[in-house]
Each structure stands twice: as structure tokens, then as C-alpha cells.
Design a protein around this motif. Structure first.
Motif, PDB file in Angstrom:
ATOM      1  N   LEU A 190       0.836  -1.195   0.000  1.00  0.00           N
ATOM      2  CA  LEU A 190       0.000   0.000   0.000  1.00  0.00           C
ATOM      3  C   LEU A 190       0.874   1.250   0.000  1.00  0.00           C
ATOM      4  CD1 LEU A 190      -2.303  -1.070   2.987  1.00  0.00           C
ATOM      5  CD2 LEU A 190      -2.505  -1.788   0.590  1.00  0.00           C
ATOM      6  N   ILE A 191       0.584   2.173  -0.900  1.00  0.00           N
ATOM      7  CA  ILE A 191       1.202   3.498  -0.872  1.00  0.00           C
ATOM      8  C   ILE A 191       0.136   4.477  -0.400  1.00  0.00           C
ATOM      9  CG2 ILE A 191       2.441   5.270  -2.172  1.00  0.00           C
ATOM     10  CD1 ILE A 191       3.862   2.611  -2.204  1.00  0.00           C
ATOM     11  N   VAL A 192       0.435   5.226   0.645  1.00  0.00           N
ATOM     12  CA  VAL A 192      -0.496   6.217   1.178  1.00  0.00           C
ATOM     13  C   VAL A 192       0.156   7.587   1.053  1.00  0.00           C
ATOM     14  CG1 VAL A 192      -1.778   7.012   3.182  1.00  0.00           C
ATOM     15  CG2 VAL A 192      -1.474   4.552   2.783  1.00  0.00           C
ATOM     16  N   LYS A 193      -0.472   8.460   0.273  1.00  0.00           N
ATOM     17  CA  LYS A 193       0.044   9.825   0.117  1.00  0.00           C
ATOM     18  C   LYS A 193      -0.891  10.786   0.832  1.00  0.00           C
ATOM     19  CE  LYS A 193       0.299  14.056  -1.822  1.00  0.00           C
ATOM     20  NZ  LYS A 193      -0.749  15.105  -1.945  1.00  0.00           N
TER      21      LYS A 193
ATOM     22  N   LEU B 234      -2.533  17.599   6.320  1.00  0.00           N
ATOM     23  CA  LEU B 234      -1.586  17.536   7.426  1.00  0.00           C
ATOM     24  C   LEU B 234      -1.557  18.806   8.266  1.00  0.00           C
ATOM     25  CD1 LEU B 234       1.562  15.898   5.775  1.00  0.00           C
ATOM     26  CD2 LEU B 234       0.217  14.956   7.650  1.00  0.00           C
ATOM     27  N   THR B 235      -2.027  19.912   7.698  1.00  0.00           N
ATOM     28  CA  THR B 235      -1.880  21.197   8.370  1.00  0.00           C
ATOM     29  C   THR B 235      -3.227  21.881   8.565  1.00  0.00           C
ATOM     30  OG1 THR B 235      -1.513  22.315   6.253  1.00  0.00           O
ATOM     31  CG2 THR B 235       0.436  21.558   7.443  1.00  0.00           C
TER      32      THR B 235
ATOM     33  N   VAL C 174       3.618  -1.190   3.871  1.00  0.00           N
ATOM     34  CA  VAL C 174       3.085   0.173   3.835  1.00  0.00           C
ATOM     35  C   VAL C 174       4.192   1.183   3.562  1.00  0.00           C
ATOM     36  CG1 VAL C 174       1.839   1.945   5.125  1.00  0.00           C
ATOM     37  CG2 VAL C 174       1.292  -0.486   5.492  1.00  0.00           C
ATOM     38  N   VAL C 175       3.923   2.105   2.629  1.00  0.00           N
ATOM     39  CA  VAL C 175       4.810   3.232   2.358  1.00  0.00           C
ATOM     40  C   VAL C 175       3.989   4.504   2.492  1.00  0.00           C
ATOM     41  CG1 VAL C 175       6.266   4.395   0.645  1.00  0.00           C
ATOM     42  CG2 VAL C 175       6.266   1.884   0.787  1.00  0.00           C
ATOM     43  N   LEU C 176       4.509   5.477   3.224  1.00  0.00           N
ATOM     44  CA  LEU C 176       3.836   6.768   3.374  1.00  0.00           C
ATOM     45  C   LEU C 176       4.587   7.814   2.575  1.00  0.00           C
ATOM     46  CD1 LEU C 176       1.828   8.742   4.715  1.00  0.00           C
ATOM     47  CD2 LEU C 176       3.434   8.898   6.652  1.00  0.00           C
ATOM     48  N   VAL C 177       3.886   8.513   1.688  1.00  0.00           N
ATOM     49  CA  VAL C 177       4.447   9.664   0.975  1.00  0.00           C
ATOM     50  C   VAL C 177       3.834  10.905   1.611  1.00  0.00           C
ATOM     51  CG1 VAL C 177       4.691  10.850  -1.242  1.00  0.00           C
ATOM     52  CG2 VAL C 177       4.711   8.335  -1.149  1.00  0.00           C
ATOM     53  N   SER C 178       4.671  11.684   2.280  1.00  0.00           N
ATOM     54  CA  SER C 178       4.163  12.777   3.105  1.00  0.00           C
ATOM     55  C   SER C 178       4.648  14.132   2.627  1.00  0.00           C
ATOM     56  CB  SER C 178       4.588  12.578   4.559  1.00  0.00           C
ATOM     57  OG  SER C 178       4.184  13.681   5.354  1.00  0.00           O
ATOM     58  N   SER C 179       3.707  15.026   2.398  1.00  0.00           N
ATOM     59  CA  SER C 179       4.024  16.429   2.171  1.00  0.00           C
ATOM     60  C   SER C 179       4.203  17.102   3.532  1.00  0.00           C
ATOM     61  CB  SER C 179       2.892  17.083   1.383  1.00  0.00           C
ATOM     62  OG  SER C 179       2.681  16.424   0.154  1.00  0.00           O
ATOM     63  N   GLY C 180       4.341  18.424   3.517  1.00  0.00           N
ATOM     64  CA  GLY C 180       4.324  19.172   4.768  1.00  0.00           C
ATOM     65  C   GLY C 180       5.622  19.815   5.192  1.00  0.00           C
TER      66      GLY C 180
ATOM     67  N   PRO D 155       8.599   3.096   5.239  1.00  0.00           N
ATOM     68  CA  PRO D 155       9.356   4.207   4.666  1.00  0.00           C
ATOM     69  C   PRO D 155       8.462   5.445   4.554  1.00  0.00           C
ATOM     70  CG  PRO D 155       9.536   2.207   3.319  1.00  0.00           C
ATOM     71  CD  PRO D 155       8.413   1.994   4.284  1.00  0.00           C
ATOM     72  N   ILE D 156       8.998   6.588   4.935  1.00  0.00           N
ATOM     73  CA  ILE D 156       8.285   7.858   4.766  1.00  0.00           C
ATOM     74  C   ILE D 156       9.025   8.645   3.692  1.00  0.00           C
ATOM     75  CG2 ILE D 156       7.528   9.981   5.877  1.00  0.00           C
ATOM     76  CD1 ILE D 156       7.326   8.486   8.489  1.00  0.00           C
ATOM     77  N   VAL D 157       8.340   8.900   2.584  1.00  0.00           N
ATOM     78  CA  VAL D 157       8.964   9.427   1.374  1.00  0.00           C
ATOM     79  C   VAL D 157       8.548  10.878   1.155  1.00  0.00           C
ATOM     80  CG1 VAL D 157       9.252   9.063  -1.118  1.00  0.00           C
ATOM     81  CG2 VAL D 157       8.820   7.109   0.385  1.00  0.00           C
ATOM     82  N   ASN D 158       9.505  11.672   0.722  1.00  0.00           N
ATOM     83  CA  ASN D 158       9.214  13.032   0.288  1.00  0.00           C
ATOM     84  C   ASN D 158      10.196  13.375  -0.823  1.00  0.00           C
ATOM     85  OD1 ASN D 158       8.082  15.569   0.088  1.00  0.00           O
ATOM     86  ND2 ASN D 158       8.698  16.270   2.117  1.00  0.00           N
TER      87      ASN D 158
END
Length: 371
Positions: free
Chosen positions: A5-8, A14-15, A44-50, A130-133
Motif C-alpha cells: 500500500l502506498i499512502v500519500k 496535514l496542516t 506500507v509506504v507513506l508519501v508525506s508532504s508538509g 518508509p516515509i517518502v518526500n
């Protein structure tokens, strides 16, 4: 069944919209949801902005930076603080995480693409999230993803994910912006991206004050992911627990059905990792040979060329209607192709003065863009 699963999650989720400060309750719910998914056996992979928003808050900057250098500096400040928040929350649940910062260059070069793939696979094998940006601090304009929607779709393609969840500030895709148009109709399922054109969906162009994406970038990301065989869902970022409900079969958000998958990792790289440097326009015979007969592209079938590129650069192939039909790696530069286009392969040595490849794009280095 274990799935990848990729979760973006976007900056708007987030804000806090008024201040740009982190919405800690949403982040805590997200962390709890992703940890539960890991405990259920999912990768699980998280792609996080912010990062930029957090950096602006830390430095007292009240609006998103416009200059590249200021944005990169602010991202450098914000990325560490953002990861600290994630690490604190995940640590309370004994869930290990890793930071992965990427630029488009990591996917363009074949060796770096393979290395990124191997790193992700090892992290997931170890049970890490993994938390990706995007690596905003060093990325130059020509090697930027532009937005994390695109980044998440390319990561989904890279690691052969089963699902891509795009968490945003609306609960699903609508025929128009529901915040300004009361007649906007929800869209539950998209079997083909072309359906949205047929439905005359109005997507708008911009995201929130602090974000870079909007619905346009999410649809573009869905196109990339679904072509790679990844089911994609747009759903509300303030309700991360919806991910579990969707996996259990509940009809939440907008689903984009996966399309045909490229058969091997190299072709996935060509389809989604490379940045095309040129365009080749084909006659009807060449279009049929490439799309229906599975043949290589020959110089005789090329009617015109756009772009300045070298041999081994990526190019996009277009049909007689100007539609992109395939992507591949060129065996000749644009200068050479201008001389040999329209000619038979046997004539190439006499035209160029040396023996070159018989094909312009070999079928092993060519991927169709339409299923």
C-alpha cells in the motif's frame, strides 16, 4: 492477504488551513492506521508532504515561498521537524520508520532506479514503514517531481504496489468543486481516465495555500499508477481510518481501476521513470506496426521530430492524430533522425556515413501507453 500500500497525504490534510501548523490529531490517526495495517501483514509506504509548511511555521514565514532557494531552505528546516513528529508518534506504537528523500534523477538513471527498488524492498521486508518526500533541498527544476501526487504514483509503479491512496481535502472526486458548485456530482468509479473528459469533469488547477497539488495532479497521478496496474483511490485525508474500510470492501472515495501492467521492471522504468527528451510522430503504418504487431520502430515510419535529444534518451511516440501511444529509448540522436527519417533501414549507412542500428526504437525498449 498481504498487499503493498502506498499512502500519500497532502499538506492540506496535514496542516491547519488558517495557520499552516500541523494538524496533530490527523497525523496521530494516520500513524495509528498505518501501524494497524502493518500489524495485519500489509507492506506500507507513506508519501508525506508538509516539510515546507512546517519550515515556514518554524521560521515565522506567513505564506508559501515563491523562490526556489527560499523554498529549498525552508524545506531543509521543515523536513527534520516533520520526521521528528512522525518518529515520536510511530515510536509510541513500536513501529520503525525510515526517511527516503527522492529526486526525479533517482528514477531516470537505470542503476539508481534499481537501487531505489532494492532499498524499498529491503525496508519493507524488515517491517519498516518508509516515509517518502521529494528532496526539495537539492532537487533542480528539471529533475523535480513537481508535486507529491506524481511522486507517490511513481513510487507505486517502482515497487509494484497493489494500492495507491491519495488523501486530500475532499472525500472523493466530483464533477466540479463541491465547495463552490452545489450541483457537483460525486464520482465513485473511473474505469478509464478518458471517462472524466467525457463527463466534462472540472478539476481546477490549484491546491491549498500551503500545498502544490490540486485535483489535476491527483488525476494525473491516477493515470500513472493505473497504467502500472495499481488501483488508486482518492479519499478524505482527515479520516485516515477510511483506508482500512476501503480494504474491507466499503465503497468510500473515488476508485480508479488498474489497467494493463508492463511485463517487467525495465519496461516499468521506461514507462514511468524516464523523462522524455523528444517526440516522434509516426505514419499510420508505423503506428499499426508498433501498437498491433508488437514490432520495433523503423526510421521509414517517422514523419516528424520534436526536441533536442541524444541516443539512449527517452522519446514519446505519437500517432497521426497527435496522441501519445508509446514511450521508448531512441537509438539515434535528433540530429541523426532528422537525416534518416522516412528512409529505409538499408539506406541509413549511406546517409549517415556509418552503420547504425536497424531500428530507431527496438521493441524491447518500447512500452505502449494505452492498454
Amino acid at each position: 492477504m498481504s498487499q503493498t500500500l502506498i499512502v500519500k497525504i497532502g499538506t492540506s490534510s496535514l496542516t491547519q488551513p488558517e495557520t499552516g501548523r500541523l494538524a496533530l490529531s490527523t497525523i496521530a490517526t494516520l500513524v495509528e492506521t498505518l501501524t494497524n495495517l502493518r500489524h495485519q501483514g500489509h507492506r506500507v509506504v507513506l508519501v508525506s508532504s508538509g516539510a515546507v509548511g512546517v519550515g515556514c511555521d518554524r521560521l515565522g514565514i506567513t505564506e508559501r515561498p515563491r523562490s526556489v532557494t527560499l523554498k529549498q531552505a525552508v524545506a531543509a528546516v521543515g523536513q527534520g521537524r516533520l520526521m521528528r513528529v512522525y518518529d515520536d508518534l510511530f515510536s509510541h506504537l513500536q513501529q520503525p520508520i525510515a526517511q527516503v528523500l527522492l529526486t526525479r534523477g533517482d528514477l531516470v538513471q537505470r542503476s539508481r532506479y534499481v537501487n531505489a527498488y532494492n532499498t524499498f524492498q529491503e525496508l519493507l521486508r524488515l517491517g519498516v514503514i518508509p516515509i517518502v518526500n521529494e528532496n526539495d533541498t537539492v532537487a533542480v527544476e528539471e529533475l523535480k517531481f513537481g508535486d507529491n501526487d506524481t511522486l507517490s504514483a511513481l513510487v507505486a509503479s517502482l515497487i509494484e504496489a497493489d494500492w495507491l491512496f491519495l488523501l486530500t481535502d475532499v472525500d472523493r472526486l466530483y464533477s466540479a468543486d463541491p465547495r463552490s458548485n452545489p450541483d457537483a456530482q460525486p464520482i465513485a468509479l473511473v474505469n478509464r481516465i478518458e471517462q472524466l473528459e467525457e463527463l466534462q469533469v472540472q478539476t481546477g488547477a490549484a491546491g491549498s495555500q500551503w500545498g502544490t497539488g490540486g485535483m489535476v495532479t491527483k488525476i494525473s497521478a491516477a493515470r500513472i499508477a493505473t497504467v502500472a496496474g495499481v488501483r488508486t483511490v482518492i479519499t478524505e485525508g482527515r479520516s485516515p481510518h477510511n483506508i482500512q474500510k476501503i480494504l474491507q470492501g466499503e465503497q468510500i472515495g473515488t476508485h480508479f481501476a488498474p489497467q494493463t501492467v508492463p511485463t517487467n521492471a525495465r519496461k516499468r522504468w521506461i514507462a514511468h521513470g524516464l523523462i522524455p527528451a523528444g517526440k516522434l510522430y509516426l505514419d499510420a503504418g508505423a503506428v499499426k506496426a508498433v501498437t498491433s504487431a508488437g514490432k520495433s520502430l523503423l526510421a521509414a515510419g517517422i514523419t516528424s521530430i520534436e526536441g533536442d535529444f541524444q541516443a539512449s534518451d527517452a522519446v514519446t511516440l505519437y500517432d497521426t492524430e497527435g496522441r501519445a501511444i508509446a514511450r521508448g529509448i531512441a537509438n539515434y540522436s535528433s540530429t541523426e533522425l532528422e537525416r534518416i527519417r522516412g528512409h529505409q533501414s538499408a539506406e541509413i549507412p549511406a546517409i549517415l556515413g556509418y552503420a547504425g542500428a536497424a531500428t530507431v526504437v527496438h521493441r524491447d525498449n518500447l512500452v505502449l501507453l494505452n492498454s
